[in-house]
Scaffold this motif. Structure first.
Motif, PDB file in Angstrom:
ATOM      1  N   ASN A  15      49.315   5.313 -26.503  1.00 59.19           N
ATOM      2  CA  ASN A  15      49.656   4.721 -25.379  1.00 59.19           C
ATOM      3  C   ASN A  15      51.281   4.243 -25.145  1.00 59.19           C
ATOM      4  O   ASN A  15      51.352   3.315 -25.682  1.00 59.19           O
ATOM      5  CB  ASN A  15      48.621   3.560 -24.852  1.00 59.19           C
ATOM      6  CG  ASN A  15      48.902   3.129 -23.519  1.00 59.19           C
ATOM      7  OD1 ASN A  15      50.075   3.805 -22.662  1.00 59.19           O
ATOM      8  ND2 ASN A  15      48.154   2.294 -22.677  1.00 59.19           N
TER       9      ASN A  15
ATOM     10  N   ALA B 279      53.018   3.480 -22.797  1.00 64.74           N
ATOM     11  CA  ALA B 279      53.362   2.639 -21.949  1.00 64.74           C
ATOM     12  C   ALA B 279      54.397   3.381 -21.119  1.00 64.74           C
ATOM     13  O   ALA B 279      54.521   4.644 -20.758  1.00 64.74           O
ATOM     14  CB  ALA B 279      53.476   1.494 -22.415  1.00 64.74           C
ATOM     15  N   ALA B 280      55.328   2.689 -20.733  1.00 66.75           N
ATOM     16  CA  ALA B 280      56.500   3.097 -19.764  1.00 66.75           C
ATOM     17  C   ALA B 280      57.416   4.475 -20.512  1.00 66.75           C
ATOM     18  O   ALA B 280      57.763   5.178 -19.873  1.00 66.75           O
ATOM     19  CB  ALA B 280      57.744   1.964 -19.648  1.00 66.75           C
TER      20      ALA B 280
ATOM     21  N   HIS C 190      45.943   5.987 -21.170  1.00 65.91           N
ATOM     22  CA  HIS C 190      46.274   5.128 -20.201  1.00 65.91           C
ATOM     23  C   HIS C 190      45.452   4.301 -19.697  1.00 65.91           C
ATOM     24  O   HIS C 190      44.388   4.699 -19.301  1.00 65.91           O
ATOM     25  CB  HIS C 190      47.234   5.963 -19.184  1.00 65.91           C
ATOM     26  CG  HIS C 190      48.236   6.543 -19.780  1.00 65.91           C
ATOM     27  ND1 HIS C 190      49.493   5.854 -20.065  1.00 65.91           N
ATOM     28  CD2 HIS C 190      48.442   7.867 -19.865  1.00 65.91           C
ATOM     29  CE1 HIS C 190      50.291   6.725 -20.631  1.00 65.91           C
ATOM     30  NE2 HIS C 190      49.600   7.932 -20.388  1.00 65.91           N
ATOM     31  N   ILE C 191      45.555   2.825 -19.611  1.00 67.51           N
ATOM     32  CA  ILE C 191      44.528   1.846 -19.142  1.00 67.51           C
ATOM     33  C   ILE C 191      44.246   2.319 -17.789  1.00 67.51           C
ATOM     34  O   ILE C 191      43.076   2.265 -17.324  1.00 67.51           O
ATOM     35  CB  ILE C 191      45.082   0.716 -19.285  1.00 67.51           C
ATOM     36  CG1 ILE C 191      45.336   0.314 -21.027  1.00 67.51           C
ATOM     37  CG2 ILE C 191      44.076  -0.338 -18.872  1.00 67.51           C
ATOM     38  CD1 ILE C 191      45.944  -0.875 -21.347  1.00 67.51           C
ATOM     39  N   SER C 192      45.409   2.424 -16.965  1.00 68.52           N
ATOM     40  CA  SER C 192      45.367   2.537 -15.548  1.00 68.52           C
ATOM     41  C   SER C 192      45.294   3.975 -15.177  1.00 68.52           C
ATOM     42  O   SER C 192      45.298   4.926 -16.033  1.00 68.52           O
ATOM     43  CB  SER C 192      46.508   1.794 -14.677  1.00 68.52           C
ATOM     44  OG  SER C 192      47.754   2.694 -15.209  1.00 68.52           O
TER      45      SER C 192
ATOM     46  N   TYR D  33      45.631  -3.575 -14.502  1.00 70.60           N
ATOM     47  CA  TYR D  33      45.267  -3.375 -16.110  1.00 70.60           C
ATOM     48  C   TYR D  33      43.872  -4.054 -16.296  1.00 70.60           C
ATOM     49  O   TYR D  33      43.658  -3.963 -17.525  1.00 70.60           O
ATOM     50  CB  TYR D  33      46.341  -3.788 -16.918  1.00 70.60           C
ATOM     51  CG  TYR D  33      47.579  -2.924 -16.680  1.00 70.60           C
ATOM     52  CD1 TYR D  33      47.728  -1.714 -16.704  1.00 70.60           C
ATOM     53  CD2 TYR D  33      48.735  -3.498 -16.068  1.00 70.60           C
ATOM     54  CE1 TYR D  33      48.985  -0.808 -16.501  1.00 70.60           C
ATOM     55  CE2 TYR D  33      49.989  -2.898 -15.660  1.00 70.60           C
ATOM     56  CZ  TYR D  33      49.972  -1.504 -15.968  1.00 70.60           C
ATOM     57  OH  TYR D  33      51.122  -0.611 -15.697  1.00 70.60           O
TER      58      TYR D  33
ATOM     59  N   HIS E 292      56.857   8.099 -19.553  1.00 69.12           N
ATOM     60  CA  HIS E 292      57.399   8.924 -18.457  1.00 69.12           C
ATOM     61  C   HIS E 292      58.854   9.195 -18.872  1.00 69.12           C
ATOM     62  O   HIS E 292      59.539   9.835 -17.914  1.00 69.12           O
ATOM     63  CB  HIS E 292      57.333   8.134 -17.374  1.00 69.12           C
ATOM     64  CG  HIS E 292      55.769   7.373 -17.017  1.00 69.12           C
ATOM     65  ND1 HIS E 292      54.659   8.120 -16.957  1.00 69.12           N
ATOM     66  CD2 HIS E 292      55.428   6.183 -17.027  1.00 69.12           C
ATOM     67  CE1 HIS E 292      53.676   7.302 -16.952  1.00 69.12           C
ATOM     68  NE2 HIS E 292      54.050   6.150 -17.103  1.00 69.12           N
TER      69      HIS E 292
ATOM     70  N   ARG F 135      54.993   8.093 -12.716  1.00 67.29           N
ATOM     71  CA  ARG F 135      53.871   7.563 -13.655  1.00 67.29           C
ATOM     72  C   ARG F 135      53.059   8.957 -13.608  1.00 67.29           C
ATOM     73  O   ARG F 135      52.176   8.919 -14.534  1.00 67.29           O
ATOM     74  CB  ARG F 135      52.912   6.458 -13.250  1.00 67.29           C
ATOM     75  CG  ARG F 135      53.852   5.209 -13.238  1.00 67.29           C
ATOM     76  CD  ARG F 135      52.782   4.105 -13.288  1.00 67.29           C
ATOM     77  NE  ARG F 135      53.413   2.968 -12.717  1.00 67.29           N
ATOM     78  CZ  ARG F 135      54.111   2.035 -13.395  1.00 67.29           C
ATOM     79  NH1 ARG F 135      54.286   2.120 -14.785  1.00 67.29           N
ATOM     80  NH2 ARG F 135      54.813   0.978 -12.872  1.00 67.29           N
TER      81      ARG F 135
ATOM     82  N   ARG G  71      49.342 -10.679 -16.602  1.00 67.73           N
ATOM     83  CA  ARG G  71      49.638 -10.402 -15.143  1.00 67.73           C
ATOM     84  C   ARG G  71      49.263  -9.189 -14.746  1.00 67.73           C
ATOM     85  O   ARG G  71      48.701  -8.465 -15.669  1.00 67.73           O
ATOM     86  CB  ARG G  71      51.153 -10.218 -15.002  1.00 67.73           C
ATOM     87  CG  ARG G  71      52.000 -11.764 -15.403  1.00 67.73           C
ATOM     88  CD  ARG G  71      53.415 -11.735 -14.988  1.00 67.73           C
ATOM     89  NE  ARG G  71      53.554 -11.244 -13.816  1.00 67.73           N
ATOM     90  CZ  ARG G  71      54.644 -11.048 -13.033  1.00 67.73           C
ATOM     91  NH1 ARG G  71      55.783 -10.811 -13.917  1.00 67.73           N
ATOM     92  NH2 ARG G  71      54.939 -10.605 -11.995  1.00 67.73           N
ATOM     93  N   GLU G  72      49.115  -8.934 -13.454  1.00 68.27           N
ATOM     94  CA  GLU G  72      48.759  -7.504 -12.992  1.00 68.27           C
ATOM     95  C   GLU G  72      47.312  -7.129 -13.369  1.00 68.27           C
ATOM     96  O   GLU G  72      47.029  -6.051 -13.762  1.00 68.27           O
ATOM     97  CB  GLU G  72      49.623  -6.373 -13.241  1.00 68.27           C
ATOM     98  CG  GLU G  72      51.165  -6.754 -12.948  1.00 68.27           C
ATOM     99  CD  GLU G  72      51.891  -5.273 -12.707  1.00 68.27           C
ATOM    100  OE1 GLU G  72      51.552  -4.631 -11.632  1.00 68.27           O
ATOM    101  OE2 GLU G  72      52.794  -5.185 -13.404  1.00 68.27           O
TER     102      GLU G  72
HETATM  103  O1  CA2 Z   1      48.130   2.546 -17.667  1.00 66.85           O
HETATM  104  C1  CA2 Z   1      48.660   2.621 -18.870  1.00 66.85           C
HETATM  105  O2  CA2 Z   1      47.964   2.135 -19.983  1.00 66.85           O
HETATM  106  C2  CA2 Z   1      50.123   2.517 -18.729  1.00 66.85           C
HETATM  107  O3  CA2 Z   1      50.607   3.209 -19.964  1.00 66.85           O
HETATM  108  C3  CA2 Z   1      50.633   1.162 -19.031  1.00 66.85           C
HETATM  109  C4  CA2 Z   1      52.243   0.939 -18.649  1.00 66.85           C
HETATM  110  C5  CA2 Z   1      52.727   1.711 -17.544  1.00 66.85           C
HETATM  111  O4  CA2 Z   1      53.958   1.628 -17.766  1.00 66.85           O
HETATM  112  C6  CA2 Z   1      52.338   3.101 -17.782  1.00 66.85           C
HETATM  113  O5  CA2 Z   1      52.889   3.631 -16.599  1.00 66.85           O
HETATM  114  C7  CA2 Z   1      50.758   3.239 -17.429  1.00 66.85           C
HETATM  115  C8  CA2 Z   1      52.565  -0.611 -18.599  1.00 66.85           C
HETATM  116  C9  CA2 Z   1      52.034  -1.364 -19.773  1.00 66.85           C
HETATM  117  C10 CA2 Z   1      51.743  -2.840 -19.271  1.00 66.85           C
HETATM  118  O6  CA2 Z   1      52.472  -3.549 -18.609  1.00 66.85           O
HETATM  119  C11 CA2 Z   1      52.266  -4.882 -18.323  1.00 66.85           C
HETATM  120  C12 CA2 Z   1      52.865  -5.038 -16.957  1.00 66.85           C
HETATM  121  C13 CA2 Z   1      52.406  -6.480 -16.420  1.00 66.85           C
HETATM  122  C14 CA2 Z   1      51.531  -7.324 -17.143  1.00 66.85           C
HETATM  123  C15 CA2 Z   1      50.966  -6.658 -18.270  1.00 66.85           C
HETATM  124  C16 CA2 Z   1      51.190  -5.564 -18.588  1.00 66.85           C
END
Ligand code: CA2
Length: 144
Positions: free
Chosen positions: A73, A75-76, A99-101, A22, A79, A110, A17-18
């Motif tokens: 990473n 991820a969430a 961070h990927i994004s 990403y 923060h 974030r 997703r998204e």
């Molecule tokens: O940009 C990044 O790598 C993050 O660490 C990714 C996290 C996010 O919470 C950080 O703020 C930034 C999210 C991980 C992946 O989340 C997904 C959500 C929906 C579909 C697929 C992956």
């Protein structure tokens, strides 16, 4: 040289997703990129992914004395987690945050990173290639 790559919650859902945020690459693509980088750079790379904060802390603690560098990473948990920050500080292993994004151009929450306070460098918004860049940075740093 051994580098541990740690990914936090939902990174295993990449590509599902998204894709606008990403990209369309999957977690399997990331694992393949890590294997390819290990082969090309002649280093050992271990990867670990968990959706659980305590498991991530355990893994960081267990890496003490076993790995030369950490790419993380969170991820969430980036923060929110002082526990991951404290674990990185406790082991004092050179670490790079990925961070990927481009978190800087997203929601204000974030733009706070606790884990980043224990990292030598942060790479953001480079997609999966950010992991490769982090590994190359650590390899170079560890060889100096
Ligand atoms: O940009 C990044 O790598 C993050 O660490 C990714 C996290 C996010 O919470 C950080 O703020 C930034 C999210 C991980 C992946 O989340 C997904 C959500 C929906 C579909 C697929 C992956």
């Amino acid at each position: 040289m051994k580098i541990l790559v740690i990914n936090g919650p939902n990174i295993n859902m990449l590509g599902i997703r998204e894709p606008g945020i990403y990209g369309s690459n999957t977690f399997a693509d990331l694992l393949a990129l890590l294997e390819q980088t290990a082969r090309e750079e002649n280093i050992e790379i271990e990867q670990y992914q968990s959706n659980h904060e305590g498991c991530l802390v355990d893994k960081i603690q267990e890496s003490f004395g076993k790995v030369d560098g950490i790419v993380i990473n969170p991820a969430a948990y980036t923060h929110t987690s002082v526990a991951i920050l404290d674990a990185l500080k406790a082991v004092s292993i050179p670490a790079v945050e990925v961070h990927i994004s481009d978190v800087d151009s997203r929601e204000p929450f974030r733009q706070i990173s606790y884990a980043g306070l224990a990292c030598q460098k942060t790479i953001k918004g480079q997609g999966l290639q950010g992991y490769r860049q982090a590994i190359l940075y650590l390899k170079d740093f560890l060889q100096k």
